[in-house]
Design an enzyme around this catalytic site. Structure first.
Site, PDB file in Angstrom:
ATOM      1  N   HIS A  40       0.851  -1.194   0.000  1.00  0.00           N
ATOM      2  CA  HIS A  40       0.000   0.000   0.000  1.00  0.00           C
ATOM      3  C   HIS A  40       0.884   1.241   0.000  1.00  0.00           C
ATOM      4  O   HIS A  40       2.105   1.180   0.107  1.00  0.00           O
ATOM      5  CB  HIS A  40      -0.966   0.010   1.191  1.00  0.00           C
ATOM      6  CG  HIS A  40      -0.343   0.245   2.529  1.00  0.00           C
ATOM      7  ND1 HIS A  40      -1.070   0.604   3.635  1.00  0.00           N
ATOM      8  CD2 HIS A  40       0.954   0.167   2.935  1.00  0.00           C
ATOM      9  CE1 HIS A  40      -0.241   0.737   4.669  1.00  0.00           C
ATOM     10  NE2 HIS A  40       0.966   0.484   4.288  1.00  0.00           N
TER      11      HIS A  40
ATOM     12  N   CYS B  12       5.597   6.788   3.925  1.00  0.00           N
ATOM     13  CA  CYS B  12       4.436   6.030   3.434  1.00  0.00           C
ATOM     14  C   CYS B  12       3.881   6.614   2.137  1.00  0.00           C
ATOM     15  O   CYS B  12       3.027   5.998   1.502  1.00  0.00           O
ATOM     16  CB  CYS B  12       3.333   5.993   4.491  1.00  0.00           C
ATOM     17  SG  CYS B  12       3.854   5.129   5.992  1.00  0.00           S
TER      18      CYS B  12
ATOM     19  N   HIS C  10       4.970   0.188  -0.443  1.00  0.00           N
ATOM     20  CA  HIS C  10       5.763  -0.667   0.448  1.00  0.00           C
ATOM     21  C   HIS C  10       4.754  -1.664   1.005  1.00  0.00           C
ATOM     22  O   HIS C  10       3.573  -1.602   0.673  1.00  0.00           O
ATOM     23  CB  HIS C  10       6.432   0.158   1.547  1.00  0.00           C
ATOM     24  CG  HIS C  10       5.468   0.749   2.517  1.00  0.00           C
ATOM     25  ND1 HIS C  10       4.747   1.886   2.230  1.00  0.00           N
ATOM     26  CD2 HIS C  10       5.067   0.342   3.742  1.00  0.00           C
ATOM     27  CE1 HIS C  10       3.962   2.163   3.253  1.00  0.00           C
ATOM     28  NE2 HIS C  10       4.118   1.244   4.178  1.00  0.00           N
TER      29      HIS C  10
ATOM     30  N   HIS D 179       3.471  -4.993   3.995  1.00  0.00           N
ATOM     31  CA  HIS D 179       3.405  -5.537   5.354  1.00  0.00           C
ATOM     32  C   HIS D 179       2.900  -6.978   5.337  1.00  0.00           C
ATOM     33  O   HIS D 179       2.174  -7.373   4.433  1.00  0.00           O
ATOM     34  CB  HIS D 179       2.452  -4.712   6.229  1.00  0.00           C
ATOM     35  CG  HIS D 179       2.845  -3.288   6.378  1.00  0.00           C
ATOM     36  ND1 HIS D 179       3.887  -2.889   7.170  1.00  0.00           N
ATOM     37  CD2 HIS D 179       2.345  -2.147   5.836  1.00  0.00           C
ATOM     38  CE1 HIS D 179       4.009  -1.572   7.114  1.00  0.00           C
ATOM     39  NE2 HIS D 179       3.090  -1.093   6.299  1.00  0.00           N
TER      40      HIS D 179
ATOM     41  N   ASP E 219      -4.924 -10.672  -0.130  1.00  0.00           N
ATOM     42  CA  ASP E 219      -3.609 -11.296   0.064  1.00  0.00           C
ATOM     43  C   ASP E 219      -2.783 -11.253  -1.226  1.00  0.00           C
ATOM     44  O   ASP E 219      -3.286 -11.573  -2.310  1.00  0.00           O
ATOM     45  CB  ASP E 219      -3.789 -12.758   0.501  1.00  0.00           C
ATOM     46  CG  ASP E 219      -2.461 -13.385   0.896  1.00  0.00           C
ATOM     47  OD1 ASP E 219      -1.559 -12.650   1.351  1.00  0.00           O
ATOM     48  OD2 ASP E 219      -2.326 -14.607   0.739  1.00  0.00           O
ATOM     49  N   HIS E 220      -1.523 -10.887  -1.109  1.00  0.00           N
ATOM     50  CA  HIS E 220      -0.601 -10.768  -2.239  1.00  0.00           C
ATOM     51  C   HIS E 220      -1.117  -9.763  -3.281  1.00  0.00           C
ATOM     52  O   HIS E 220      -0.903  -9.930  -4.480  1.00  0.00           O
ATOM     53  CB  HIS E 220      -0.317 -12.136  -2.878  1.00  0.00           C
ATOM     54  CG  HIS E 220       0.713 -12.913  -2.106  1.00  0.00           C
ATOM     55  ND1 HIS E 220       0.482 -13.414  -0.854  1.00  0.00           N
ATOM     56  CD2 HIS E 220       2.011 -13.252  -2.403  1.00  0.00           C
ATOM     57  CE1 HIS E 220       1.556 -14.041  -0.409  1.00  0.00           C
ATOM     58  NE2 HIS E 220       2.503 -13.958  -1.314  1.00  0.00           N
TER      59      HIS E 220
ATOM     60  N   GLU F 270      -0.862  -4.074  11.541  1.00  0.00           N
ATOM     61  CA  GLU F 270       0.010  -3.740  10.413  1.00  0.00           C
ATOM     62  C   GLU F 270       1.412  -4.265  10.689  1.00  0.00           C
ATOM     63  O   GLU F 270       2.123  -4.737   9.792  1.00  0.00           O
ATOM     64  CB  GLU F 270       0.052  -2.222  10.234  1.00  0.00           C
ATOM     65  CG  GLU F 270       0.851  -1.781   9.032  1.00  0.00           C
ATOM     66  CD  GLU F 270       0.898  -0.272   8.903  1.00  0.00           C
ATOM     67  OE1 GLU F 270      -0.044   0.305   8.345  1.00  0.00           O
ATOM     68  OE2 GLU F 270       1.893   0.336   9.364  1.00  0.00           O
TER      69      GLU F 270
END
Lengths: 144, 144, 144, 144, 144, 144
Positions: free
Chosen positions: C14, C33, C39, C41, C79-80, C132
């Protein structure tokens, strides 16, 4: 009002089985947990008491006392045991047995701990949490 | 040379019992672990392979392949099982059984994994570690 | 009344960017950010349902069912993925996009999960928590 | 309404001692914690603020601001210090000192943090939790 | 050959101070760790023994025995103590004292444990690891 | 000889893509990791240096110095970045790019850290470990 929590761990076996069902139905509902030889977990028990801080000691309750209550009331009966075979609230006569799910472990731990904590002046049992794995846990707060 | 590790978890029951000993001796040596109804753990299995990085993929081995090897060779046989009753290397005929200690689980996991990893080009099994709890683990490196 | 919780993890990218602001203001408010390449998490999603224990199964809800709901409603979409580019509630047309902060992820996960949990007899969604990192998490309880 | 939490850690020494008691009584009640040379912990401080999400930023509060508040109001005074000797609320003149138990640390952290969080528009301090070890923690919610 | 590891935790205070230096130099080199009132940590001690598995017990060494050795040789002297003031190898006469860094704790733990492990048939001390925090640890393998 | 380790964390995005392959082949080999918008992780970097303990300081190396080396050489370039787009060793011109797998991150971190650690008197870089998740990690020891 402070909420003070102590964790403890125990290792136990269990299986899920409803004796009023066929083997097929048990396997369908409970999957691998229906294996009658049992499987096991490292459980974590998290006990929270609520109360005011005693200005003489700085304690809500003495954490050594709380450790001893948890040891005497729960771990002495549950640790290194097979919940379905060795523990009264889940063994009994099987037809009336409570299935040792994480949910029922949280309620059973509350019932074992509440009388001792209730006697401690100025503190009450606030919450019992049982982790079956780090990913799954059940919490009981004494609510009907 | 890179060492690539993947962890997996399984839940199983076991007990410690040497059939050539009396019940008293078993209880003296193994303590609470000698309870024949069994107790259980959430085990963590940590598998390390060593090899060179393939410049085409950036992989030592494909981690999805490694996950599948661990699942097929170890978890399918051990997860949600009673090690003494359901798992061949610890059950056999009891008089010749291997006791399912953490040490013996590490050796047994190595034996189950090594043939599959051996076939993977350019990689070899380097280390198997089994955690019985976060406080206790055994490691085998294939050394005689 | 028991509170039953299941955790799941997902990995996503994100960035934080308010399109009505200049690049300078975005960098001033969002710092590192604001990097538009993104980047990422390893997020942990913690879903709590509340209800009574079914005496026939010992369950509030079936944890396999809850795992499948989380997989189908949230992980299959998040996810991913890159939350700002691949996920409808954060991508949309950018001028009206919701910024994928931990707070907004918790609300969005609640909206995705609540209809499925609502249909389960005797259980309701009680709490959604999104981590996060292990140091930062947001929790939504459905409160206006 | 969202609950947003940030964790921080600090390392400090302390001992438990009630100056109105004899040495014998202190040792009886506080055990090894009564060693006047002190012992120490890696504490974890968990600070939760509650509020609405600002649609412009997606934040309840800016987590960098919250990190700085925790650093300035608590860690600058407590980290790498001896709580009984270096920290005003526990040192004072000893006869009136508050014993630095986990319970009293949670209350003291709340008092240090609440004025700064109170000034933040649309957010309030909801909960402060202090872990003395991973097994012991105290939580204060501002309740009388 | 199996490597068997057991973890234990202890809480202790310490400070870093070289008595042959000025206060300014101590503060310059050791920073906040030079505070003479001390600060503290929850240390984790990880002890690894290497040996063959005894086919009679399935053990390299008895983990209860190893727990007792760690308790008697290290924790009884270090837990809930101030390392610079209460522990012989770091206190002595100060001018010759060893500074209780994580590195020196690992060496000192090895010296305390090695004679007892050495006496155990078929096992030797392989590795001692000391974690000061989850982010910092030192390991000694008995190498000159 | 002591092995001293410091951990650090960073958050980054990446994807897996071999530009000499078709999109179909990339998706077949790399699965969900082939999403060109990227996904991300909270990585943990674990850096181990080996050396003798300086009797004047009790240090192998100064941990503040090691933290600064890790920050300057690795985190300043990798944290809150997209590894494929923002980081030279993985971006370059794409046809010659190294795929940012965990294995390649461990090698790249070693190359970034080794010259600085090499200059430190009496210490050498011993091991670099990169965790992509708590379940997956790669380790490089400088071996050809």
């Amino acid at each position: 009002m402070i909420y003070l929590t102590r964790r403890a761990t125990f290792s136990a076996s269990h299986y899920y089985w409803n004796p009023s069902w066929s083997a097929e139905k048990n396997e369908q509902v409970f999957g691998r947990c229906a294996n009658r030889n049992g499987h096991g977990h490292n459980y974590t028990l998290e006990v929270t008491v609520a109360g005011d801080v005693d200005p003489v000691t700085g304690f809500v309750v003495d954490l050594k006392w709380l450790r001893d209550v948890i040891e005497r009331e729960v771990l002495a009966a549950w640790d290194h045991r097979h919940l379905n075979l060795d523990v009264p609230e889940f063994a009994a006569t099987e037809s009336t047995a409570t299935i040792p799910t994480t949910e029922n472990l949280a309620i059973a731990a509350w019932k074992r701990l509440e009388p001792s904590v209730h006697k401690a002046d100025g503190a009450r049992l606030s919450r019992v949490r049982v982790y079956e794995t780090p990913e799954i846990f059940a919490e009981f707060r004494g609510e009907a």
